[in-house]
Design a protein around this motif. Structure first.
Motif, PDB file in Angstrom:
ATOM      1  N   LYS A  48      -4.060   9.560   3.627  1.00 41.93           N
ATOM      2  CA  LYS A  48      -4.710   8.993   2.452  1.00 41.93           C
ATOM      3  C   LYS A  48      -3.819   7.886   1.903  1.00 41.93           C
ATOM      4  N   ILE A  49      -4.379   6.683   1.778  1.00 46.86           N
ATOM      5  CA  ILE A  49      -3.585   5.508   1.396  1.00 46.86           C
ATOM      6  C   ILE A  49      -4.225   4.823   0.194  1.00 46.86           C
ATOM      7  N   LYS A  50      -3.421   4.494  -0.791  1.00 45.97           N
ATOM      8  CA  LYS A  50      -3.861   3.693  -1.929  1.00 45.97           C
ATOM      9  C   LYS A  50      -3.487   2.237  -1.651  1.00 45.97           C
ATOM     10  N   TYR A  51      -4.483   1.344  -1.676  1.00 40.48           N
ATOM     11  CA  TYR A  51      -4.209  -0.059  -1.360  1.00 40.48           C
ATOM     12  C   TYR A  51      -4.746  -1.030  -2.422  1.00 40.48           C
ATOM     13  N   LEU A  52      -5.457  -0.486  -3.443  1.00 34.68           N
ATOM     14  CA  LEU A  52      -5.953  -1.314  -4.546  1.00 34.68           C
ATOM     15  C   LEU A  52      -5.293  -0.895  -5.847  1.00 34.68           C
TER      16      LEU A  52
ATOM     17  N   PRO B  79       0.834  -1.205   0.000  1.00 34.72           N
ATOM     18  CA  PRO B  79       0.000   0.000   0.000  1.00 34.72           C
ATOM     19  C   PRO B  79       0.871   1.259   0.000  1.00 34.72           C
ATOM     20  N   GLU B  80       0.343   2.326  -0.650  1.00 34.90           N
ATOM     21  CA  GLU B  80       1.123   3.547  -0.822  1.00 34.90           C
ATOM     22  C   GLU B  80       0.491   4.703  -0.039  1.00 34.90           C
ATOM     23  N   LEU B  81       1.330   5.434   0.687  1.00 33.15           N
ATOM     24  CA  LEU B  81       0.872   6.638   1.376  1.00 33.15           C
ATOM     25  C   LEU B  81       0.852   7.781   0.357  1.00 33.15           C
ATOM     26  N   ILE B  82      -0.347   8.345   0.114  1.00 36.08           N
ATOM     27  CA  ILE B  82      -0.478   9.401  -0.894  1.00 36.08           C
ATOM     28  C   ILE B  82      -0.226  10.767  -0.279  1.00 36.08           C
ATOM     29  N   THR B  83      -0.877  11.028   0.848  1.00 31.59           N
ATOM     30  CA  THR B  83      -0.697  12.338   1.494  1.00 31.59           C
ATOM     31  C   THR B  83      -1.018  12.229   2.972  1.00 31.59           C
ATOM     32  N   THR B  84      -0.498  13.179   3.737  1.00 32.10           N
ATOM     33  CA  THR B  84      -0.789  13.274   5.168  1.00 32.10           C
ATOM     34  C   THR B  84      -1.255  14.686   5.473  1.00 32.10           C
ATOM     35  N   ILE B  85      -2.376  14.797   6.175  1.00 35.52           N
ATOM     36  CA  ILE B  85      -2.942  16.097   6.544  1.00 35.52           C
ATOM     37  C   ILE B  85      -2.892  16.237   8.058  1.00 35.52           C
TER      38      ILE B  85
ATOM     39  N   GLN C  45      -5.818  18.813  -0.518  1.00 37.17           N
ATOM     40  CA  GLN C  45      -4.506  19.461  -0.406  1.00 37.17           C
ATOM     41  C   GLN C  45      -4.158  19.784   1.049  1.00 37.17           C
ATOM     42  N   GLY C  46      -5.107  19.523   1.964  1.00 33.79           N
ATOM     43  CA  GLY C  46      -4.835  19.745   3.377  1.00 33.79           C
ATOM     44  C   GLY C  46      -5.305  21.070   3.905  1.00 33.79           C
ATOM     45  N   SER C  47      -6.007  21.860   3.063  1.00 36.96           N
ATOM     46  CA  SER C  47      -6.498  23.161   3.515  1.00 36.96           C
ATOM     47  C   SER C  47      -7.836  22.999   4.225  1.00 36.96           C
TER      48      SER C  47
END
Length: 562
Positions: free
Chosen positions: A557-561, A290-296, A329-331
């Motif tokens: 936000k994580i991509k796992y598929l 699984p890939e970590l896309i972003t952290t807010i 975008q975390g805003s």
């Protein structure tokens, strides 16, 4: 020349209001001159769709202000519930009133319209087509089914006729046998009478001969013995009664019951009898890593819940009275406080984009739409915990009795799941088929989610289990964790969500991972990379991106598929 413009019209740029319009933003519905394009797209560049003005798809036409006819209404007064222009917004009539931007309202409605259109085309219309086809097939089969029913009645009638014929034949045979026996008895009696008559005739002849003779022997007279006494002793009369047929009274109603009966035609309506077709979902495989896309960073000290508003915006809540909405975008885009100032126990987003939250202190479930908070449900004797909005728009709520401190004195079932349609209770799920409680009886976390197959999944932390029932509330399975050499702490699921593949994802806070199960409860894999620490809240957006709320306040936000 654009045919939509009259000859005398000169359309001006909406930003500078002086230059002739040359371009158009399809996303914002704003007319632009070329120099103003840069200013317009300065923020959130990726959203804007700039096209030549003549190639625009549509123009957003604002209503004219009734008070200031030369001005367009770009605002909506929340208190008065009417569109107003900028001049009206600062007038005495609308002073201190809350305003909404008509463009934002339009965009929200447009998204709703687009979703409704998509749902009608891909789900609702095919479902009704399927229902209509099913009804047509039922009508076509009606003649054949009723013919089968008629044939069954006639065949049974023929069987009954055969039985009657058998009874008639048996009785007539018995009558014939009785007649032969009766005749034999009478013939035997007649033979006995005739024998006596013969003796009488012989005696009569002998007596006449003696009487008519002139020579009477003394010896004969002495020896004569009268038989008249014997003849006067008549033989017993033989009485043989004819057999009698005693037919039963023909009772039509009784015969009807004995023959059989028709279960009357009945018409009922079955709630949830039809199911909406599900759009075709392509099969997606799990990523190997699984890939970590972003952290807010949400700035919550203790982040509890997350709910997807769209693919671009996410609602969050924690141990704080404010519920915050972030873009991808975390805003921070919106902040809404609870009515009471207490922190919400859980949040969810309705199909039309409204925010729903549970207030366990006031025993209420509240809805926030267009900045207004209204009470949807008020519980009596129960306190709400977690929430879930179903695919049909119903609301599933986990709850516990508010007398939990008396449990040691008066033990009773104290946790359940209730389905609401609006504020109306439709279903209660509390016991299994043996009458035993499905869920642990306490006030601890019981997060809930509906799967695509309409199963209802509950992460029961105290029970250390994911409890899954079908739509009718029948227990399907319990998942109590997966053996692992590296996951040493007891399985205590904190939250739960599902994805387009009907897979179940549950947060294991103490072991810093996410368990992924198939729809039948079989373990598939962990998500234990991406630097996860104390995962608490979960949700999956329409593109199967996983959002994980960590207790520390981070949203990942994580991509796992694939």
């Amino acid at each position: 020349m654009d045919p939509r413009l009259s000859a005398q019209d000169l359309i001006r740029c909406d930003l500078c209001e002086t230059a002739i319009v040359q371009m158009y933003c399809e996303f914002c519905h704003v007319k632009l001159c070329k120099p103003c394009i840069g200013e317009h797209i300065a923020e959130e560049y990726s959203k804007h769709q700039i096209v030549p003005f003549q190639q625009r798809k549509s123009t957003l036409i604002y209503p004219k202000c009734t008070t200031h006819p030369t001005k367009a209404c770009e605002l909506q007064c929340k208190e008065c519930d009417i569109p107003i222009c900028a001049l009206c917004s600062v007038s005495e009539s609308h002073k201190r009133h809350s305003m909404s931007n008509l463009f934002e309202i339009y965009n929200t409605k447009r998204q709703t319209i687009e979703k409704d259109l998509q749902d009608i085309e891909s789900i609702i219309s095919p479902t009704y087509e399927e229902i209509a086809t099913g009804s047509e097939i039922q009508i076509e089969n009606l003649e054949r089914e009723y013919e089968k029913l008629t044939t069954a009645v006639k065949n049974h009638g023929e069987e009954c006729h055969k039985e009657i014929d058998n009874i008639v034949n048996k009785l007539t045979t018995e009558i014939k046998e009785m007649k032969i026996k009766h005749k034999a008895i009478l013939k035997k009696h007649l033979e006995e009478i005739k024998q006596i008559q013969s003796v009488i005739e012989q005696t009569l002849l002998s007596l006449k001969k003696v009487e008519e003779s002139n020579e009477i022997l003394v010896s004969m007279a002495i020896e004569y013995k009268s038989k008249n006494q014997e003849f006067c002793n008549l033989p017993p009369k033989v009485l043989v009664s004819l057999p009698i047929f005693s037919p039963k009274t023909i009772d039509t109603e009784q015969h009807y019951k004995l023959f059989g009966s028709l279960i009357p035609l009945s018409t009922t309506t079955e709630e949830n009898g039809y199911k909406l077709k599900k759009p075709e979902t392509p099969t997606r495989e799990l990523l190997e890593d699984p890939e970590l896309i972003t952290t807010i960073n949400t700035n919550y000290k203790e982040l509890r819940s997350v709910a997807c508003l769209s693919e671009e915006e996410i609602w969050t809540s924690g141990v704080d009275s404010d519920m915050k909405c972030f873009n991808i975008q975390g805003s921070l885009t919106k902040t809404i406080g609870t009515k009471t100032g207490e922190w919400p126990y859980d949040i969810a987003v309705t199909i039309d984009g409204a925010l729903v939250y549970s207030d366990w202190e006031r025993k209420t479930i509240n809805k926030v739409k267009n900045g207004q908070t209204v009470e949807m449900i008020r519980l009596q004797g129960w306190r709400p915990l977690q929430l879930c909005v179903t695919s049909s728009g119903d609301l599933l709520v986990t709850m516990y009795r508010d007398d939990y401190f008396l449990v040691s004195i008066f033990p009773r079932p104290r946790s359940k799941v209730v389905r609401y349609s609006g504020s109306t209770e439709k279903q209660t799920i509390q016991f299994d088929e043996e009458g035993k409680p499905l869920y642990s009886g306490n006030n601890t976390t019981k997060c809930i989610s509906e799967n695509r197959n309409l199963d209802i999944c509950v992460a029961d932390r105290e029970a250390g289990a994911v409890v899954v029932v079908n739509q009718a509330g029948r227990l399907r399975f319990r998942y109590t964790g997966h053996p692992s050499a590296t996951k040493n702490k007891p399985f205590k699921p904190r939250n739960i969500t599902t994805d387009s593949q009907s897979q179940i994802l549950t947060a294991d806070r103490d072991n810093h991972c996410i368990h992924i199960l198939d729809q039948d409860g079989q373990f598939l894999r962990y998500i234990d990379n991406c630097g996860l620490r104390e995962p608490f809240g979960l949700c999956v957006d329409k593109k199967d991106n996983l959002f994980v709320a960590e207790w520390s306040g981070k949203l990942k936000k994580i991509k796992y598929l694939r």
